[in-house]
Design an enzyme around this catalytic site. Structure first.
Site, PDB file in Angstrom:
ATOM      1  N   ASN A   9       0.862  -1.186   0.000  1.00  0.00           N
ATOM      2  CA  ASN A   9       0.000   0.000   0.000  1.00  0.00           C
ATOM      3  C   ASN A   9       0.896   1.232   0.000  1.00  0.00           C
ATOM      4  OD1 ASN A   9      -1.817   2.034   0.522  1.00  0.00           O
ATOM      5  ND2 ASN A   9      -2.287   1.384   2.619  1.00  0.00           N
ATOM      6  N   TRP A  10       0.985   1.873  -1.151  1.00  0.00           N
ATOM      7  CA  TRP A  10       1.912   2.998  -1.277  1.00  0.00           C
ATOM      8  C   TRP A  10       1.395   4.267  -0.598  1.00  0.00           C
ATOM      9  CZ3 TRP A  10       4.181   3.297  -6.928  1.00  0.00           C
ATOM     10  CH2 TRP A  10       4.676   2.038  -7.294  1.00  0.00           C
ATOM     11  N   LYS A  11       0.130   4.292  -0.269  1.00  0.00           N
ATOM     12  CA  LYS A  11      -0.516   5.485   0.302  1.00  0.00           C
ATOM     13  C   LYS A  11      -0.290   6.686  -0.622  1.00  0.00           C
ATOM     14  CE  LYS A  11       0.085   3.394   4.738  1.00  0.00           C
ATOM     15  NZ  LYS A  11       0.091   3.512   6.165  1.00  0.00           N
ATOM     16  N   HIS A  97      -9.490   0.788   4.891  1.00  0.00           N
ATOM     17  CA  HIS A  97      -8.213   1.032   5.582  1.00  0.00           C
ATOM     18  C   HIS A  97      -8.455   1.970   6.761  1.00  0.00           C
ATOM     19  CE1 HIS A  97      -4.131   2.383   6.355  1.00  0.00           C
ATOM     20  NE2 HIS A  97      -3.730   1.281   5.730  1.00  0.00           N
ATOM     21  N   GLU A  99      -6.862   4.405   7.866  1.00  0.00           N
ATOM     22  CA  GLU A  99      -6.676   5.843   7.587  1.00  0.00           C
ATOM     23  C   GLU A  99      -7.929   6.425   6.949  1.00  0.00           C
ATOM     24  OE1 GLU A  99      -2.977   5.446   5.485  1.00  0.00           O
ATOM     25  OE2 GLU A  99      -1.973   4.969   7.365  1.00  0.00           O
ATOM     26  N   GLU A 169      -5.338  -5.445  10.452  1.00  0.00           N
ATOM     27  CA  GLU A 169      -4.383  -4.359  10.658  1.00  0.00           C
ATOM     28  C   GLU A 169      -4.701  -3.653  11.977  1.00  0.00           C
ATOM     29  OE1 GLU A 169      -2.427  -3.110   6.767  1.00  0.00           O
ATOM     30  OE2 GLU A 169      -4.129  -1.806   7.062  1.00  0.00           O
ATOM     31  N   GLY A 175       2.116   2.165  10.725  1.00  0.00           N
ATOM     32  CA  GLY A 175       3.006   3.321  10.586  1.00  0.00           C
ATOM     33  C   GLY A 175       3.647   3.753  11.892  1.00  0.00           C
ATOM     34  N   SER A 215       3.351  -2.249  10.280  1.00  0.00           N
ATOM     35  CA  SER A 215       4.809  -2.169  10.458  1.00  0.00           C
ATOM     36  C   SER A 215       5.532  -3.470  10.126  1.00  0.00           C
ATOM     37  CB  SER A 215       5.136  -1.695  11.880  1.00  0.00           C
ATOM     38  OG  SER A 215       4.624  -0.398  12.098  1.00  0.00           O
TER      39      SER A 215
HETATM   40  C1  PEP Z   1      -0.830  -0.048   5.984  1.00  0.00           C
HETATM   41  O1  PEP Z   1      -0.989   1.156   5.850  1.00  0.00           O
HETATM   42  O2  PEP Z   1      -1.661  -0.820   5.486  1.00  0.00           O
HETATM   43  C2  PEP Z   1       0.332  -0.521   6.720  1.00  0.00           C
HETATM   44  C3  PEP Z   1       0.359  -1.755   7.096  1.00  0.00           C
HETATM   45  O3  PEP Z   1       1.321   0.416   6.964  1.00  0.00           O
HETATM   46  P1  PEP Z   1       2.747   0.166   7.690  1.00  0.00           P
HETATM   47  O4  PEP Z   1       3.316  -1.108   7.138  1.00  0.00           O
HETATM   48  O5  PEP Z   1       3.568   1.359   7.339  1.00  0.00           O
HETATM   49  O6  PEP Z   1       2.463   0.062   9.150  1.00  0.00           O
END
Ligand code: PEP
Length: 255
Positions: A9-11, A97, A99, A169, A175, A215
């Site tokens: 997931n590049w966001k 997600h 976010e 998640e 993050g 993470s």
């Molecule tokens: C995500 O945003 O789906 C995610 C898992 O981010 P990160 O790996 O940076 O925690």
């Protein structure tokens, strides 16, 4: 059917030029060590979908979008429809997600509409669920997960579930550099299977792909990915670098 998926997931990162550079590097690394048991998905921003799709032609890497709007089309300035991302080459879409739940106030009914539309447009869904730190501290993890699975996936048929991947998640791990321990991840993944079997029957939970996100890095990937109910990962930060992402793919191949 259950498969191993590593999705990135590049966001809100990467211009088109940067996107093409990243995918080119990843393709080179994967050429030397093609994954045999892992489906690799990259989810760049909307703007990069079409050029990345062009670059990926003939490659085993799948393309995903990070979001879609909940209506088919119309006067919704700035939004992007399922049909458009499919037309641009996406085969997956991330929905729900944390976010989007947090910053755009998406609730289960919005998420459910998006999932239905994605499936109608032949997109495979990566449906994100997970609790906040506050909820975990109050022992509410299971309640939150049940609610998200019950309402987010409401009305799906057995065939629909074949095109859904669940991403567990925990919000406190996204993050933040804090990862769930392999045991914590395994416990929730097993619980998700159980609840899906209860809610939707027909062994939906036993058959579905459940990936972990929060993470995941090359250093912690092997421990998490070797858990029996962890069908690999949704990766944020570490997917922005081709080599780190590739190391996570390799961890998926060797665990
Ligand atoms: C995500 O945003 O789906 C995610 C898992 O981010 P990160 O790996 O940076 O925690």
């Amino acid at each position: 059917m259950k498969k191993n998926v590593i999705a990135g997931n590049w966001k809100m990162h990467k211009t088109n030029r940067e996107a093409l550079r990243l995918v080119t590097r990843l393709m080179k690394l994967m050429e030397k060590h093609p994954p045999r048991k892992t489906e690799v998905v990259v989810c760049p921003p909307f703007t990069a979908l079409a050029p990345v799709a062009e670059l990926l032609k003939g490659s085993a890497i799948r393309l995903g979008a990070q979001n879609i709007f909940w209506e088919e089309e119309g006067a919704f300035t700035g939004e992007v429809a399922a049909r458009m991302v499919r037309g641009a080459g996406a085969r997956y879409v991330i929905i729900g997600h944390s976010e989007r739940r947090r910053y755009f106030k998406e609730d289960e009914s919005v998420i459910n509409k998006k999932i239905q539309l994605a499936l109608k447009n032949k997109l495979q869904v990566i449906h994100c669920v997970g609790e906040t730190l506050e909820e975990r501290r109050h022992n509410l993890t299971q309640d939150i997960i049940i609610n998200q699975l019950e309402w987010g996936l409401k009305g799906l048929t057995g065939d629909d579930f074949k095109k859904v991947v669940i991403a567990y998640e925990p919000v406190w791990a996204i993050g933040t550099g804090k990862t769930a321990t392999p045991e914590q991840a395994q416990e929730v993944h097993a619980f998700i299977r159980e609840i899906l079997n209860t809610l939707y029957g027909n062994q939906v939970g036993s058959r579905i792909t459940i990936v972990y996100g929060g993470s995941v890095k090359p250093e912690n990937a092997a421990g998490l990915l070797s858990q029996p109910d962890v069908n690999r990962a949704l990766v944020g930060g570490a997917c922005l670098d081709a080599r780190s992402f590739f190391k996570i793919i390799q961890a998926s191949e060797t665990t």
